[in-house]
Structure formats: structure tokens, C-alpha cells
Design a protein around this motif. Structure first.
Motif, PDB file in Angstrom:
ATOM      1  N   VAL A 119       0.759  -1.306   0.023  1.00 45.95           N
ATOM      2  CA  VAL A 119      -0.077  -0.003   0.141  1.00 45.95           C
ATOM      3  C   VAL A 119       0.740   1.411  -0.067  1.00 45.95           C
ATOM      4  N   ALA A 120       1.815   1.124   0.560  1.00 43.66           N
ATOM      5  CA  ALA A 120       2.863   2.379   0.773  1.00 43.66           C
ATOM      6  C   ALA A 120       3.440   2.892  -0.500  1.00 43.66           C
ATOM      7  N   VAL A 121       3.896   1.795  -1.410  1.00 43.08           N
ATOM      8  CA  VAL A 121       4.170   1.851  -2.627  1.00 43.08           C
ATOM      9  C   VAL A 121       3.311   2.295  -3.748  1.00 43.08           C
ATOM     10  N   ILE A 122       1.863   1.803  -3.701  1.00 47.09           N
ATOM     11  CA  ILE A 122       0.828   2.103  -4.509  1.00 47.09           C
ATOM     12  C   ILE A 122       0.336   3.662  -4.278  1.00 47.09           C
ATOM     13  N   VAL A 123       0.280   4.245  -3.069  1.00 43.06           N
ATOM     14  CA  VAL A 123      -0.072   5.289  -2.663  1.00 43.06           C
ATOM     15  C   VAL A 123       0.995   6.102  -3.155  1.00 43.06           C
ATOM     16  N   ALA A 124       2.323   5.969  -2.854  1.00 41.60           N
ATOM     17  CA  ALA A 124       3.435   6.926  -3.319  1.00 41.60           C
ATOM     18  C   ALA A 124       3.389   7.110  -4.565  1.00 41.60           C
ATOM     19  N   GLU A 125       3.138   6.055  -5.482  1.00 40.51           N
ATOM     20  CA  GLU A 125       3.030   6.070  -6.911  1.00 40.51           C
ATOM     21  C   GLU A 125       1.982   6.851  -7.380  1.00 40.51           C
ATOM     22  N   LEU A 126       0.756   6.740  -6.758  1.00 39.75           N
ATOM     23  CA  LEU A 126      -0.479   7.373  -7.293  1.00 39.75           C
ATOM     24  C   LEU A 126      -0.670   8.786  -6.828  1.00 39.75           C
ATOM     25  N   ALA A 127       0.073   9.013  -5.787  1.00 45.67           N
ATOM     26  CA  ALA A 127       0.008  10.389  -5.334  1.00 45.67           C
ATOM     27  C   ALA A 127       1.128  11.410  -6.066  1.00 45.67           C
ATOM     28  N   ALA A 128       2.187  10.779  -6.101  1.00 42.04           N
ATOM     29  CA  ALA A 128       3.226  11.290  -7.146  1.00 42.04           C
ATOM     30  C   ALA A 128       2.652  11.543  -8.520  1.00 42.04           C
ATOM     31  N   ASN A 129       1.847  10.556  -9.079  1.00 43.14           N
ATOM     32  CA  ASN A 129       1.161  11.113 -10.557  1.00 43.14           C
ATOM     33  C   ASN A 129       0.215  12.087 -10.374  1.00 43.14           C
ATOM     34  N   ALA A 130      -0.607  12.452  -9.080  1.00 42.94           N
ATOM     35  CA  ALA A 130      -1.459  13.491  -8.972  1.00 42.94           C
ATOM     36  C   ALA A 130      -0.764  14.477  -8.908  1.00 42.94           C
ATOM     37  N   VAL A 131       0.331  14.572  -8.083  1.00 48.69           N
ATOM     38  CA  VAL A 131       1.054  15.824  -8.071  1.00 48.69           C
ATOM     39  C   VAL A 131       1.739  16.300  -9.341  1.00 48.69           C
ATOM     40  N   VAL A 132       2.451  15.208 -10.091  1.00 48.01           N
ATOM     41  CA  VAL A 132       3.170  15.787 -11.321  1.00 48.01           C
ATOM     42  C   VAL A 132       2.115  15.907 -12.399  1.00 48.01           C
ATOM     43  N   HIS A 133       1.290  14.824 -12.654  1.00 47.14           N
ATOM     44  CA  HIS A 133       0.669  14.928 -13.844  1.00 47.14           C
ATOM     45  C   HIS A 133      -0.971  15.465 -13.718  1.00 47.14           C
ATOM     46  N   GLY A 134      -1.164  15.459 -12.532  1.00 45.60           N
ATOM     47  CA  GLY A 134      -2.914  15.763 -12.307  1.00 45.60           C
ATOM     48  C   GLY A 134      -2.793  17.128 -11.681  1.00 45.60           C
ATOM     49  N   TYR A 135      -1.748  17.864 -11.758  1.00 45.76           N
ATOM     50  CA  TYR A 135      -1.758  19.101 -10.909  1.00 45.76           C
ATOM     51  C   TYR A 135      -2.497  20.283 -11.507  1.00 45.76           C
ATOM     52  N   VAL A 136      -3.262  20.837 -10.877  1.00 46.58           N
ATOM     53  CA  VAL A 136      -4.033  22.097 -11.267  1.00 46.58           C
ATOM     54  C   VAL A 136      -3.815  23.180 -10.019  1.00 46.58           C
ATOM     55  N   PRO A 137      -3.364  24.351 -10.639  1.00 45.51           N
ATOM     56  CA  PRO A 137      -3.147  25.443  -9.485  1.00 45.51           C
ATOM     57  C   PRO A 137      -4.006  25.473  -8.585  1.00 45.51           C
ATOM     58  N   GLY A 138      -3.901  25.589  -7.300  1.00 45.24           N
ATOM     59  CA  GLY A 138      -4.761  25.867  -6.206  1.00 45.24           C
ATOM     60  C   GLY A 138      -5.614  24.579  -5.960  1.00 45.24           C
ATOM     61  N   ARG A 139      -5.437  23.450  -6.504  1.00 42.94           N
ATOM     62  CA  ARG A 139      -6.344  22.360  -6.246  1.00 42.94           C
ATOM     63  C   ARG A 139      -5.648  21.145  -5.539  1.00 42.94           C
ATOM     64  N   ASP A 140      -6.321  20.494  -4.734  1.00 41.04           N
ATOM     65  CA  ASP A 140      -5.613  19.441  -3.775  1.00 41.04           C
ATOM     66  C   ASP A 140      -5.890  18.243  -4.452  1.00 41.04           C
ATOM     67  N   PHE A 141      -5.338  17.061  -4.118  1.00 40.69           N
ATOM     68  CA  PHE A 141      -5.679  15.750  -4.423  1.00 40.69           C
ATOM     69  C   PHE A 141      -6.012  14.963  -3.071  1.00 40.69           C
ATOM     70  N   GLU A 142      -6.838  13.779  -3.470  1.00 44.98           N
ATOM     71  CA  GLU A 142      -7.582  13.312  -2.282  1.00 44.98           C
ATOM     72  C   GLU A 142      -7.082  11.764  -2.230  1.00 44.98           C
ATOM     73  N   LEU A 143      -6.879  11.436  -0.987  1.00 41.53           N
ATOM     74  CA  LEU A 143      -6.660  10.004  -0.684  1.00 41.53           C
ATOM     75  C   LEU A 143      -7.499   9.218  -0.276  1.00 41.53           C
ATOM     76  N   ARG A 144      -8.183   8.097  -0.461  1.00 44.22           N
ATOM     77  CA  ARG A 144      -9.285   7.368   0.239  1.00 44.22           C
ATOM     78  C   ARG A 144      -8.912   5.868   0.275  1.00 44.22           C
ATOM     79  N   LEU A 145      -8.924   5.394   1.247  1.00 49.71           N
ATOM     80  CA  LEU A 145      -8.792   3.931   1.541  1.00 49.71           C
ATOM     81  C   LEU A 145     -10.222   3.633   2.124  1.00 49.71           C
ATOM     82  N   THR A 146     -10.290   2.370   1.537  1.00 50.65           N
ATOM     83  CA  THR A 146     -11.598   1.662   1.947  1.00 50.65           C
ATOM     84  C   THR A 146     -11.455   0.174   2.202  1.00 50.65           C
ATOM     85  N   ALA A 147     -11.682  -0.365   3.244  1.00 50.72           N
ATOM     86  CA  ALA A 147     -11.619  -1.647   3.751  1.00 50.72           C
ATOM     87  C   ALA A 147     -12.728  -2.582   3.537  1.00 50.72           C
TER      88      ALA A 147
END
Length: 156
Positions: A49-77
């Protein structure tokens, strides 16, 4: 007789600034939340999970960046699966799994996500997109049941 222990319906949702620091914090909080749910640091599921979150979050920051907008993490068990979702505000830049270029040191993130998860994909949302991955918990998840007496999920 062995009882199957599951954490059905537990959810963790957090927004982060679309920065490297935000991506790093998302990874750290994800494994912390898993530990709170009974999945110990350093376990195979926690590390995956650490690797998956790191990769998806990095992609959100690098490729999904929109100025002034955050990204969201959701974990559902779920009973036998942990779903990881990372949402960003950029609709047009959807992740695509490509063959790696010879000698490339970057561009392997989605391959890691694919290798460590049972399945992954991209879903549209009102604004932007959600990239998700699902990891199996091996049938008997190492976490307690968080359903209330009514059978409805209880907030962790």
C-alpha cells in the motif's frame, strides 16, 4: 476453530496539497491508518500500500496538478480487499500503462501499481479523475470488525 476477522466498511479520506510534501504525507498517513486498523508497519500489505499510494500520489502531483487544487486519498476496507483511491482535478491527463523505454529511470510507477495490486483503473468524477487500485487481504484480514450492532459501518 478459526474465526475470519474483517474490517468491513472502514474508510479513511484526506485531502493533501498537490506538492511533493503532500504526496509523501499521503504515503505516511496511509500506512499509519493501516496500522491503526491492525495491519502492522512492515507487513507485506502495508509495504504494498505504501508503494501504491506513493506512486498514485506522485502522479497526482506531477501529472494531475491544477494550481490551487488539492488531491484526495481514500482507503476503503472491504471483507477481502483494500481499495486505494487517489483523486485529482485534472480530467484530460489520464494514466496509461506504456512499455518502458530502454534505459529509462522514470515511467515505471504504473507498472509497480499493476504488479502490487489485484486490479487498478481510472474513474471519472465531477471534477477530475480518480485512479484506484485494489489489494487483496489474503482472505482473513488482520483487522477487527468495525460494523456496529446494526451491521452498518462505524467510523474508525
Amino acid at each position: 476453530m478459526e474465526t475470519e476477522i474483517t474490517l468491513v466498511g472502514a474508510e479513511f479520506v484526506q485531502r493533501f496539497t498537490a506538492t511533493r510534501r503532500g504526496a509523501r504525507l499521503a504515503r505516511r498517513l496511509a500506512v499509519h491508518q493501516l496500522d491503526e486498523w491492525g495491519v502492522p508497519y512492515g507487513s507485506e500489505l502495508s509495504d504494498d500500500v505504501a508503494v501504491i499510494v506513493a506512486e498514485l500520489a506522485a502522479n497526482a502531483v506531477v501529472h494531475g496538478y491544477v494550481p490551487g487544487r488539492d488531491f484526495e486519498l481514500r482507503l476503503t476496507a472491504g471483507a477481502h480487499v483494500l481499495r486505494i483511491e487517489v483523486s485529482d482535478a485534472r480530467e484530460e491527463r489520464r494514466p496509461v500503462l506504456r512499455a518502458p523505454e530502454a534505459g529509462a529511470v522514470a515511467g515505471h510507477g504504473l507498472r509497480l501499481v499493476e504488479a502490487l495490486s489485484e486490479k487498478w483503473g481510472v474513474a471519472e468524477r465531477g471534477v477530475g479523475k480518480t485512479v484506484w487500485a485494489e489489494c487483496g487481504t489474503g482472505g482473513s484480514a488482520p483487522w477487527p470488525d468495525r460494523r456496529g450492532s446494526s451491521g452498518q459501518p462505524v467510523s474508525p
